[in-house]
Scaffold this motif. Structure first.
Motif, PDB file in Angstrom:
ATOM      1  N   MET A   1       0.881  -1.236   0.322  1.00  0.00           N
ATOM      2  CA  MET A   1      -0.013  -0.465   0.006  1.00  0.00           C
ATOM      3  C   MET A   1       0.920   0.971   0.290  1.00  0.00           C
ATOM      4  O   MET A   1       1.387   1.571   0.513  1.00  0.00           O
ATOM      5  CB  MET A   1      -0.921   0.167   1.535  1.00  0.00           C
ATOM      6  N   SER A   2       0.419   2.248  -1.286  1.00  0.00           N
ATOM      7  CA  SER A   2       1.503   3.107  -1.338  1.00  0.00           C
ATOM      8  C   SER A   2       0.694   4.316  -1.071  1.00  0.00           C
ATOM      9  O   SER A   2      -1.333   4.217  -0.610  1.00  0.00           O
ATOM     10  CB  SER A   2       2.374   3.355  -1.793  1.00  0.00           C
ATOM     11  N   LEU A   3       0.981   5.543  -0.559  1.00  0.00           N
ATOM     12  CA  LEU A   3       0.436   7.109  -0.405  1.00  0.00           C
ATOM     13  C   LEU A   3      -0.863   7.118  -1.694  1.00  0.00           C
ATOM     14  O   LEU A   3      -1.913   7.366  -1.704  1.00  0.00           O
ATOM     15  CB  LEU A   3       1.207   8.317  -1.020  1.00  0.00           C
ATOM     16  N   THR A  88       6.496   2.110  14.782  1.00  0.00           N
ATOM     17  CA  THR A  88       6.545   1.016  14.081  1.00  0.00           C
ATOM     18  C   THR A  88       6.005   0.082  13.003  1.00  0.00           C
ATOM     19  O   THR A  88       5.629  -0.820  12.376  1.00  0.00           O
ATOM     20  CB  THR A  88       6.884  -0.156  14.755  1.00  0.00           C
ATOM     21  N   GLU A  89       4.323   1.306  13.364  1.00  0.00           N
ATOM     22  CA  GLU A  89       2.729   0.602  11.872  1.00  0.00           C
ATOM     23  C   GLU A  89       2.539   2.042  11.241  1.00  0.00           C
ATOM     24  O   GLU A  89       2.049   2.856  12.032  1.00  0.00           O
ATOM     25  CB  GLU A  89       2.322  -0.268  12.941  1.00  0.00           C
ATOM     26  N   ILE A  90       2.356   1.823  10.657  1.00  0.00           N
ATOM     27  CA  ILE A  90       1.459   2.877   9.338  1.00  0.00           C
ATOM     28  C   ILE A  90       1.061   2.877   8.678  1.00  0.00           C
ATOM     29  O   ILE A  90       0.479   1.786   7.441  1.00  0.00           O
ATOM     30  CB  ILE A  90       2.595   3.589   8.195  1.00  0.00           C
ATOM     31  N   THR A  91      -0.312   3.106   8.698  1.00  0.00           N
ATOM     32  CA  THR A  91      -1.259   3.042   8.132  1.00  0.00           C
ATOM     33  C   THR A  91      -3.112   3.582   7.415  1.00  0.00           C
ATOM     34  O   THR A  91      -2.382   5.511   7.671  1.00  0.00           O
ATOM     35  CB  THR A  91      -2.717   1.914   9.010  1.00  0.00           C
ATOM     36  N   GLY A  93      -5.780   5.923   5.916  1.00  0.00           N
ATOM     37  CA  GLY A  93      -7.612   5.864   6.025  1.00  0.00           C
ATOM     38  C   GLY A  93      -8.289   5.462   6.522  1.00  0.00           C
ATOM     39  O   GLY A  93      -7.572   5.043   7.946  1.00  0.00           O
ATOM     40  N   GLU A  94      -9.566   5.011   6.936  1.00  0.00           N
ATOM     41  CA  GLU A  94     -10.285   5.312   8.454  1.00  0.00           C
ATOM     42  C   GLU A  94     -10.670   3.366   8.133  1.00  0.00           C
ATOM     43  O   GLU A  94     -10.682   2.559   9.502  1.00  0.00           O
ATOM     44  CB  GLU A  94     -12.205   5.516   7.433  1.00  0.00           C
ATOM     45  N   SER A  95      -9.685   2.651   7.129  1.00  0.00           N
ATOM     46  CA  SER A  95      -9.861   1.075   7.193  1.00  0.00           C
ATOM     47  C   SER A  95      -8.451   0.824   8.375  1.00  0.00           C
ATOM     48  O   SER A  95      -8.549  -0.414   7.613  1.00  0.00           O
ATOM     49  CB  SER A  95     -10.301   0.553   5.855  1.00  0.00           C
ATOM     50  N   MET A  96      -7.116   1.593   7.918  1.00  0.00           N
ATOM     51  CA  MET A  96      -6.275   1.694   8.279  1.00  0.00           C
ATOM     52  C   MET A  96      -5.666   0.293   7.587  1.00  0.00           C
ATOM     53  O   MET A  96      -4.946  -1.030   8.297  1.00  0.00           O
ATOM     54  CB  MET A  96      -6.201   1.469  10.224  1.00  0.00           C
ATOM     55  N   VAL A  97      -5.620   0.396   6.279  1.00  0.00           N
ATOM     56  CA  VAL A  97      -4.690  -0.305   5.903  1.00  0.00           C
ATOM     57  C   VAL A  97      -2.984  -0.126   6.289  1.00  0.00           C
ATOM     58  O   VAL A  97      -2.488   1.212   5.843  1.00  0.00           O
ATOM     59  CB  VAL A  97      -5.423   0.308   4.544  1.00  0.00           C
ATOM     60  N   PRO A  98      -2.435  -1.509   6.307  1.00  0.00           N
ATOM     61  CA  PRO A  98      -0.991  -1.168   6.675  1.00  0.00           C
ATOM     62  C   PRO A  98      -0.357  -1.045   5.666  1.00  0.00           C
ATOM     63  O   PRO A  98      -0.734  -1.519   4.448  1.00  0.00           O
ATOM     64  CB  PRO A  98      -0.704  -2.251   7.420  1.00  0.00           C
TER      65      PRO A  98
END
Length: 430
Positions: A1-3, A88-91, A93-98
């Motif tokens: 997943m990218s920007l 240590t984690e980047i997600t 949108g609302e769905s918090m896609v990693p």
């Protein structure tokens, strides 16, 4: 997943005007403010003036589970990006896609099992709850007097075992062990680098924090920074040693979210007067006419009416009615259709009915699309807090622009957000 995959670049149609990257506990959220007034002031400012062309990033030490608990407790907006577990984690949108690319990046010279094995040699280290333990974060509580010695020993021994780690001590008690390439600052640098690759670096970035684990964000080149007035001693000490002469970093005189609003004004990053701070919209000259501002303004007036914070007058109701199409329809979340004028007449009877309750209204995720020369389709989440009960409706509004007065509400449709239905649907108004 990218920007780009997350759709962030498409939503704002280019570079963000402003990107706010804020810690949560004791920065965006003031746990000593039972009414959440500073947070609600920020919410109104963001949805009225920034949501459509800017990015909101929460950067917290909380795990995903702990973060969701906070969201269920406090009136937090939905961020575009969430940085969790001390970077240590980047997600997205609302769905918090990693962001799987970030996860792979952190795997270099990291072995969680070895970290757990070495830290077990120190009985002084009290493991934090299981929800705070993450694949790239091992967390403990330890007394301040013992922290430095343990940190020095662990750093040396973990390096001998082939690991490259970062040990962060914050809030005078919390110790986190992460991969060296992790952390709030590294996560922000990673995001900015990805924006640069896409040619969409935000025009301005404002980082906001209160404790030691936020300091890394303030070292990123070309960002503005605000330490809220309630910043902890460890962070103030870092500031004196590393950033006292940096004109792009300030120590606010306001607490938490109010300090963030103060910084927006201090650095001239955009509008810095929250609609919640405007007592009389009729006397206030607002240069920005937007659907977002219109929505925020209406629900503030609605809240004030039901809290009896405005005078009970026919003129107040008449002014509200002037913003609605005389033949417009409101589709209640129960599915019942009612004319706007009937809904407003019902609302008029509710004056002061919430004076004995903790009653607040806020909107989240306001988005709009111009579908005609003077017609806009607006979508948002409308939240109500009454006592201990919270309800939310997904709301769609058709608006027409009438110069020079602003917008007219033509049609409105609401549906309950799953799990947020009111117990008494008949009491729901707008």
């Amino acid at each position: 997943m990218s920007l780009a995959d997350a759709g962030l670049l498409d939503r704002i149609n280019g570079s963000a005007r402003l990107m706010i990257v804020s810690d949560l506990d004791s920065t965006m959220v003031d746990h000593d403010d039972s009414e959440n007034l500073s947070l609600l002031r920020f919410n109104a400012l963001w949805e009225a003036y920034y949501r459509h062309d800017s990015l909101l990033v929460f950067s917290t030490g909380r795990s995903p589970t702990s973060y969701q608990k906070l969201r269920n407790k406090k009136p937090l907006l939905t961020p575009d990006i969430t940085i969790l577990s001390v970077g240590t984690e980047i997600t997205y949108g609302e769905s918090m896609v990693p962001d799987t690319g970030w996860t792979h990046h952190l795997n270099r010279k990291w072995n969680r099992d070895i970290v757990v094995e070495e830290t077990a040699k120190f009985p002084e280290l009290a493991p934090q709850s299981e929800t705070q333990q993450r694949p790239h974060k091992v967390s403990f509580f330890v007394e301040k007097v013992k922290a430095l010695e343990i940190m020095s020993f662990l750093s040396e021994h973990l390096e001998k075992r082939g690991l490259d780690v970062k040990i962060i001590y914050s809030s005078g008690i919390a110790l986190d062990i992460l991969p060296k390439s992790a952390g709030k600052g590294e996560a922000l640098a990673y995001l900015l680098q990805n924006f640069e690759v896409d040619g969409k670096v935000p025009l301005h970035t404002l980082v906001c924090g209160d404790s030691g684990n936020d300091s890394e964000m303030f070292t990123i080149p070309k960002v503005h920074g605000v330490m809220v007035s309630n910043a902890q001693d460890e962070f103030l000490q870092w500031y004196k040693q590393n950033a006292k002469n940096n004109p792009n970093i300030i120590h606010a005189t306001e607490r938490c979210a109010a300090g963030i609003i103060q910084a927006i004004g201090n650095f001239c990053l955009g509008p810095n007067v929250s609609p919640r701070d405007i007592k009389d919209f009729k006397k206030c000259n607002v240069d920005i006419f937007s659907p977002g501002h219109e929505v925020v303004k209406f629900y503030l007036l609605y809240e004030r009416w039901r809290r009896a914070e405005v005078d009970k007058s026919e003129q107040f109701v008449k002014n509200l009615k002037s913003g609605f199409c005389p033949f417009g329809i409101f589709v209640h979340p129960s599915g019942i259709e009612q004319p706007f004028h009937q809904c407003l007449d019902y609302m008029a009877k509710l004056y002061g009915d919430k004076t004995e309750h903790q009653f607040r209204v806020w909107v989240d995720r306001v988005s709009s699309a111009q579908i005609g020369s003077d017609t806009w389709l607006v979508r948002f989440y409308k939240w109500e807090l009454s006592g201990d009960e919270r309800q939310c409706c997904v709301t769609t509004v058709l608006m027409s622009l009438k110069q020079p007065d602003g917008f007219t509400w033509v049609h409105m449709h609401q549906t309950w957000l799953e799990g947020s239905r009111a117990r008494d649907q008949t009491a729901w108004c707008f």
